[in-house]
Scaffold this motif. Structure first.
Motif, PDB file in Angstrom:
ATOM      1  N   MET A   1      14.893  25.655  27.094  1.00 21.29           N
ATOM      2  CA  MET A   1      15.362  26.007  25.730  1.00 21.29           C
ATOM      3  C   MET A   1      14.950  24.759  24.958  1.00 21.29           C
ATOM      4  SD  MET A   1      16.990  28.699  25.205  1.00 21.29           S
ATOM      5  CE  MET A   1      17.468  30.169  25.913  1.00 21.29           C
ATOM      6  N   LEU A   2      14.222  23.762  25.151  1.00 26.42           N
ATOM      7  CA  LEU A   2      13.526  22.802  24.517  1.00 26.42           C
ATOM      8  C   LEU A   2      12.443  23.364  23.894  1.00 26.42           C
ATOM      9  CD1 LEU A   2      13.365  19.643  26.768  1.00 26.42           C
ATOM     10  CD2 LEU A   2      14.572  20.120  24.771  1.00 26.42           C
ATOM     11  N   ARG A   3      11.761  24.553  23.951  1.00 28.94           N
ATOM     12  CA  ARG A   3      10.707  25.442  23.163  1.00 28.94           C
ATOM     13  C   ARG A   3      11.343  26.308  22.358  1.00 28.94           C
ATOM     14  NH1 ARG A   3       5.886  26.649  25.936  1.00 28.94           N
ATOM     15  NH2 ARG A   3       6.326  28.771  25.433  1.00 28.94           N
ATOM     16  N   ALA A   4      12.838  26.502  22.329  1.00 31.66           N
ATOM     17  CA  ALA A   4      13.574  27.412  21.525  1.00 31.66           C
ATOM     18  C   ALA A   4      13.245  26.948  20.133  1.00 31.66           C
ATOM     19  CB  ALA A   4      14.802  27.433  21.773  1.00 31.66           C
ATOM     20  N   ASP A   5      12.549  27.935  19.176  1.00 33.73           N
ATOM     21  CA  ASP A   5      12.436  27.750  17.636  1.00 33.73           C
ATOM     22  C   ASP A   5      12.775  29.337  17.163  1.00 33.73           C
ATOM     23  OD1 ASP A   5      11.602  27.551  15.177  1.00 33.73           O
ATOM     24  OD2 ASP A   5      10.025  26.323  15.718  1.00 33.73           O
ATOM     25  N   PRO A   6      13.860  29.542  16.675  1.00 36.30           N
ATOM     26  CA  PRO A   6      13.921  31.041  15.926  1.00 36.30           C
ATOM     27  C   PRO A   6      13.272  31.380  15.115  1.00 36.30           C
ATOM     28  CG  PRO A   6      15.806  29.192  14.799  1.00 36.30           C
ATOM     29  CD  PRO A   6      14.842  28.501  16.132  1.00 36.30           C
ATOM     30  N   THR A   7      12.156  30.628  14.487  1.00 39.29           N
ATOM     31  CA  THR A   7      11.324  30.995  13.506  1.00 39.29           C
ATOM     32  C   THR A   7       9.965  31.290  14.265  1.00 39.29           C
ATOM     33  OG1 THR A   7      10.286  28.811  13.265  1.00 39.29           O
ATOM     34  CG2 THR A   7      12.089  29.488  11.772  1.00 39.29           C
ATOM     35  N   HIS A   8      10.004  31.212  15.310  1.00 40.23           N
ATOM     36  CA  HIS A   8       8.639  31.778  16.428  1.00 40.23           C
ATOM     37  C   HIS A   8       9.012  32.963  17.028  1.00 40.23           C
ATOM     38  CE1 HIS A   8       6.939  27.244  16.174  1.00 40.23           C
ATOM     39  NE2 HIS A   8       6.835  27.948  15.213  1.00 40.23           N
ATOM     40  N   SER A   9       8.121  33.405  17.857  1.00 46.01           N
ATOM     41  CA  SER A   9       8.209  34.629  18.896  1.00 46.01           C
ATOM     42  C   SER A   9       9.432  34.394  19.634  1.00 46.01           C
ATOM     43  CB  SER A   9       7.035  34.924  19.428  1.00 46.01           C
ATOM     44  OG  SER A   9       7.238  35.843  20.392  1.00 46.01           O
ATOM     45  N   TYR A  10      10.318  35.384  19.596  1.00 44.37           N
ATOM     46  CA  TYR A  10      11.599  35.422  20.677  1.00 44.37           C
ATOM     47  C   TYR A  10      10.886  35.531  22.100  1.00 44.37           C
ATOM     48  CZ  TYR A  10      15.211  37.720  23.442  1.00 44.37           C
ATOM     49  OH  TYR A  10      16.050  38.045  24.587  1.00 44.37           O
ATOM     50  N   TRP A  11       9.965  36.092  22.195  1.00 41.13           N
ATOM     51  CA  TRP A  11       9.432  36.459  23.822  1.00 41.13           C
ATOM     52  C   TRP A  11       8.990  35.456  24.535  1.00 41.13           C
ATOM     53  CZ3 TRP A  11      11.145  40.992  25.047  1.00 41.13           C
ATOM     54  CH2 TRP A  11      11.282  41.977  24.208  1.00 41.13           C
ATOM     55  N   SER A  12       8.237  34.576  23.422  1.00 37.02           N
ATOM     56  CA  SER A  12       7.793  33.200  24.060  1.00 37.02           C
ATOM     57  C   SER A  12       8.821  32.117  24.012  1.00 37.02           C
ATOM     58  CB  SER A  12       6.052  32.750  23.255  1.00 37.02           C
ATOM     59  OG  SER A  12       6.470  32.659  21.990  1.00 37.02           O
ATOM     60  N   SER A  13       9.459  31.908  23.139  1.00 38.32           N
ATOM     61  CA  SER A  13      10.214  30.825  22.794  1.00 38.32           C
ATOM     62  C   SER A  13      11.671  30.620  23.121  1.00 38.32           C
ATOM     63  CB  SER A  13      10.235  30.372  21.231  1.00 38.32           C
ATOM     64  OG  SER A  13      10.884  31.025  20.503  1.00 38.32           O
ATOM     65  N   ILE A  14      12.342  32.046  23.389  1.00 40.05           N
ATOM     66  CA  ILE A  14      13.611  32.071  23.745  1.00 40.05           C
ATOM     67  C   ILE A  14      13.881  32.966  24.812  1.00 40.05           C
ATOM     68  CG2 ILE A  14      15.808  33.150  22.817  1.00 40.05           C
ATOM     69  CD1 ILE A  14      14.827  31.043  21.003  1.00 40.05           C
ATOM     70  N   LEU A  15      13.348  34.031  25.267  1.00 46.68           N
ATOM     71  CA  LEU A  15      13.411  34.698  26.459  1.00 46.68           C
ATOM     72  C   LEU A  15      13.192  34.077  27.775  1.00 46.68           C
ATOM     73  CD1 LEU A  15      14.314  37.504  27.538  1.00 46.68           C
ATOM     74  CD2 LEU A  15      11.663  38.197  27.349  1.00 46.68           C
ATOM     75  N   PRO A  16      12.250  33.217  27.759  1.00 42.71           N
ATOM     76  CA  PRO A  16      12.010  32.511  29.158  1.00 42.71           C
ATOM     77  C   PRO A  16      13.272  31.589  29.692  1.00 42.71           C
ATOM     78  CG  PRO A  16      10.051  32.226  27.895  1.00 42.71           C
ATOM     79  CD  PRO A  16      11.027  32.855  26.971  1.00 42.71           C
ATOM     80  N   GLY A  17      13.691  30.978  28.876  1.00 42.06           N
ATOM     81  CA  GLY A  17      14.913  30.045  28.871  1.00 42.06           C
ATOM     82  C   GLY A  17      16.099  30.841  29.338  1.00 42.06           C
ATOM     83  N   ILE A  18      16.418  32.197  28.411  1.00 44.49           N
ATOM     84  CA  ILE A  18      17.315  32.829  28.734  1.00 44.49           C
ATOM     85  C   ILE A  18      17.512  33.479  30.260  1.00 44.49           C
ATOM     86  CG2 ILE A  18      18.519  35.067  28.277  1.00 44.49           C
ATOM     87  CD1 ILE A  18      18.115  34.528  25.434  1.00 44.49           C
ATOM     88  N   ALA A  19      16.108  33.881  30.710  1.00 46.60           N
ATOM     89  CA  ALA A  19      15.895  34.720  31.921  1.00 46.60           C
ATOM     90  C   ALA A  19      16.300  33.697  33.071  1.00 46.60           C
ATOM     91  CB  ALA A  19      14.546  35.136  31.942  1.00 46.60           C
ATOM     92  N   ALA A  20      15.810  32.323  32.961  1.00 49.02           N
ATOM     93  CA  ALA A  20      15.875  31.570  33.897  1.00 49.02           C
ATOM     94  C   ALA A  20      17.356  31.162  34.183  1.00 49.02           C
ATOM     95  CB  ALA A  20      15.059  30.245  33.847  1.00 49.02           C
ATOM     96  N   ILE A  21      18.071  30.943  32.951  1.00 49.03           N
ATOM     97  CA  ILE A  21      19.402  30.563  33.122  1.00 49.03           C
ATOM     98  C   ILE A  21      20.268  31.862  33.669  1.00 49.03           C
ATOM     99  CG2 ILE A  21      21.480  30.313  31.549  1.00 49.03           C
ATOM    100  CD1 ILE A  21      19.658  28.702  29.503  1.00 49.03           C
ATOM    101  N   ALA A  22      20.039  32.950  33.263  1.00 49.29           N
ATOM    102  CA  ALA A  22      20.627  34.048  33.894  1.00 49.29           C
ATOM    103  C   ALA A  22      20.569  34.213  35.246  1.00 49.29           C
ATOM    104  CB  ALA A  22      20.091  35.304  33.374  1.00 49.29           C
ATOM    105  N   LEU A  23      19.079  34.032  35.846  1.00 48.74           N
ATOM    106  CA  LEU A  23      18.953  33.901  37.334  1.00 48.74           C
ATOM    107  C   LEU A  23      19.834  32.860  37.977  1.00 48.74           C
ATOM    108  CD1 LEU A  23      17.308  35.370  39.689  1.00 48.74           C
ATOM    109  CD2 LEU A  23      15.501  33.485  38.961  1.00 48.74           C
ATOM    110  N   GLY A  24      19.803  32.038  37.399  1.00 46.00           N
ATOM    111  CA  GLY A  24      20.506  30.908  38.138  1.00 46.00           C
ATOM    112  C   GLY A  24      22.044  31.042  38.318  1.00 46.00           C
TER     113      GLY A  24
END
Length: 467
Positions: free
Chosen positions: A362-385
């Motif tokens: 989530m250190l890559r999270a930037d709401p002004t950038h692409s959701y798929w590259s900056s938000i989704l990877p962190g959400i998916a990993a958190i959900a899996l854990g």
């Protein structure tokens, strides 16, 4: 959903811990899932609606954080009392009472003319949730045993994740199409169905087995309230003022008095201190506080970041959270089965570590950038854990106590999780108060803290649980 219920509710395996067959195992699970889904739906929907509520009713970061904490405070403080009430008056009876109170308070939230009234109605919702949450799990704990119980709890957790998945996008759509008040009416049909099924199919259990510790409940509520107020005051003003220090000191003093009172009451306490003689139980408690504290902050802050910092609509913010709940919902039942076979130590170690790595992403999270590259990877990993941790944690806690204390144990575990979220939300007020680049920077700092807490929780599980 009915297909998912057949296995954990097989008539040959659905026996109570007293060795008696459960008359309606499938409907027992359905009733508990619907009841607990009220709390899951409400929490996820309200987070998406926060910016709109702020614009409509006014208020700064502290006011908006109290929209969440007014609900979490009585929920965290009274879950223990709710479990004990189920042991004393019957779990089904208290479950239904909690559902009714929650539904009535939801109507109050929908009709709130201002923030003060909304916060009061949210607090009453929290009281209702404190009654229904531990008793939904207590009913499962007393109705199933062995691997069947693990699968039933996994199904329960899966349903909660599905409810959380449905809540944000549906709530976001309602906020846009109708207004934020409509989101609280979502609870009413679910509450009506849960009450009808519980009355018809769920058997009463544990009636007359406990006592009510009103003194302990009052001290726990006052201590949590004082501590939360102090932390919220500190986080919004970015300074340790005299009132904040006074609130912190008063909260800690009341916690000490609470522990002394519970020790004096012994087995009559709503939180018998004898439970802490078990090293695994202590480990599960610490792990729950850290892991759910980390998660609670993210669930509040991420929708706010997307809406305020990235210009997302409430519906888009709700859909952005959808992968989180879908992954947990799909995997929780499988991890429930895994726990029944290999024990809780492995999944409760691996899960939080993966979650911590997700927070780091989530250190890559930037709401002004692409959701798929900056938000989704962190959400998916958190959900899996979290999928590795949710059902195994619940099953491990229920298995760590005897029949008389299943309601108390489930209440304490839920209270610990909500306390973690309560503290995290108090600190989150500092992030909510920011704007522009400062909001993104503050969110990244919160992500680092959350990653550290999740990693430590996994190490605690590894060190304290048995093979």
């Amino acid at each position: 959903m009915s297909t998912q219920l057949h296995t954990p509710c097989d008539r040959g395996e659905a026996t109570s811990r007293r060795g008696r067959a459960v008359a309606h195992p499938t409907w027992t699970v359905v009733a508990t899932m619907l009841a607990s889904s009220l709390a899951f739906i409400d929490g996820s929907v309200t987070n998406v609606a926060l910016p709109t509520i702020g614009r409509d009713l006014g208020g700064g970061g502290a006011d908006l954080s109290w929209t969440i904490n007014a609900y979490l405070l009585p929920l965290a403080a009274l879950l223990l009392l709710g479990g004990a009430a189920g042991d004393q008056f019957g779990r089904r009876r208290v479950l239904i009472g909690g559902i009714v109170l929650f539904a009535l308070a939801s109507v109050g939230c929908a009709l709130a003319p201002g923030l003060l009234f909304l916060h009061l109605a949210r607090a009453i919702q929290g009281i209702g949730a404190a009654l229904l949450m531990p008793n939904s799990l207590g009913i499962l704990g007393s109705s199933f045993e062995g691997e069947a119980r693990g699968r039933a709890v996994g199904t329960w957790a899966s349903a909660g994740a599905i409810a959380s998945a449905i809540g944000p996008p549906v709530g976001g759509w309602l906020v846009e199409a109708v207004g934020w008040r409509a989101i609280f009416f979502l609870n009413l049909p679910v509450a009506a169905a849960a009450i009808a099924i519980a009355l018809r199919y769920v058997e009463e259990s544990a009636e007359g087995e406990g006592t009510l510790d009103w003194q302990g409940a009052a001290l726990a509520t006052a201590a949590l309230g004082s501590l939360t107020w102090a932390l919220t005051l500190w986080s919004t003003r970015h300074a340790t003022t005299a009132p904040a220090w006074i609130g912190l000191g008063a909260g800690l003093a009341m916690f000490a008095l609470f522990a002394w009172t519970e020790r004096r009451l012994g087995e009559r306490a709503m939180m018998p201190l004898a439970l802490f003689a078990s090293r695994p139980f202590v480990g599960l408690t610490v792990m729950t506080l850290l892991l759910y504290g980390a998660l609670g902050g993210l669930i509040v802050l991420l929708p706010y970041l997307l809406i305020v910092g990235g210009g997302y609509t409430p519906l888009q913010a709700g859909l952005a959270l959808l992968p989180f709940s879908i992954v947990i919902g799909a995997a929780s039942r499988l991890t429930g089965r895994l726990t029944g076979r290999v024990g809780p130590r492995l999944p409760l170690t691996i899960g939080p570590i993966i979650t911590g790595l997700g927070f780091a992403l989530m250190l890559r999270a930037d709401p002004t950038h692409s959701y798929w590259s900056s938000i989704l990877p962190g959400i998916a990993a958190i959900a899996l854990g979290m999928a590795f941790a949710v059902a195994p944690l619940t099953t491990a806690v229920l298995s760590s106590v005897d029949d008389r204390h299943t309601g108390t144990a489930s209440g304490f575990n839920s209270a610990t999780a909500r306390t973690g979220g309560l503290i995290a939300t108090a600190f989150a007020a500092a992030v909510i108060a920011r704007r522009g680049a400062g909001l993104i920077e503050a969110f990244h700092i919160a992500a680092i803290v959350a990653a550290a807490l999740a990693l430590i929780s996994g190490l605690v599980a590894f060190a304290t649980l048995k093979e």
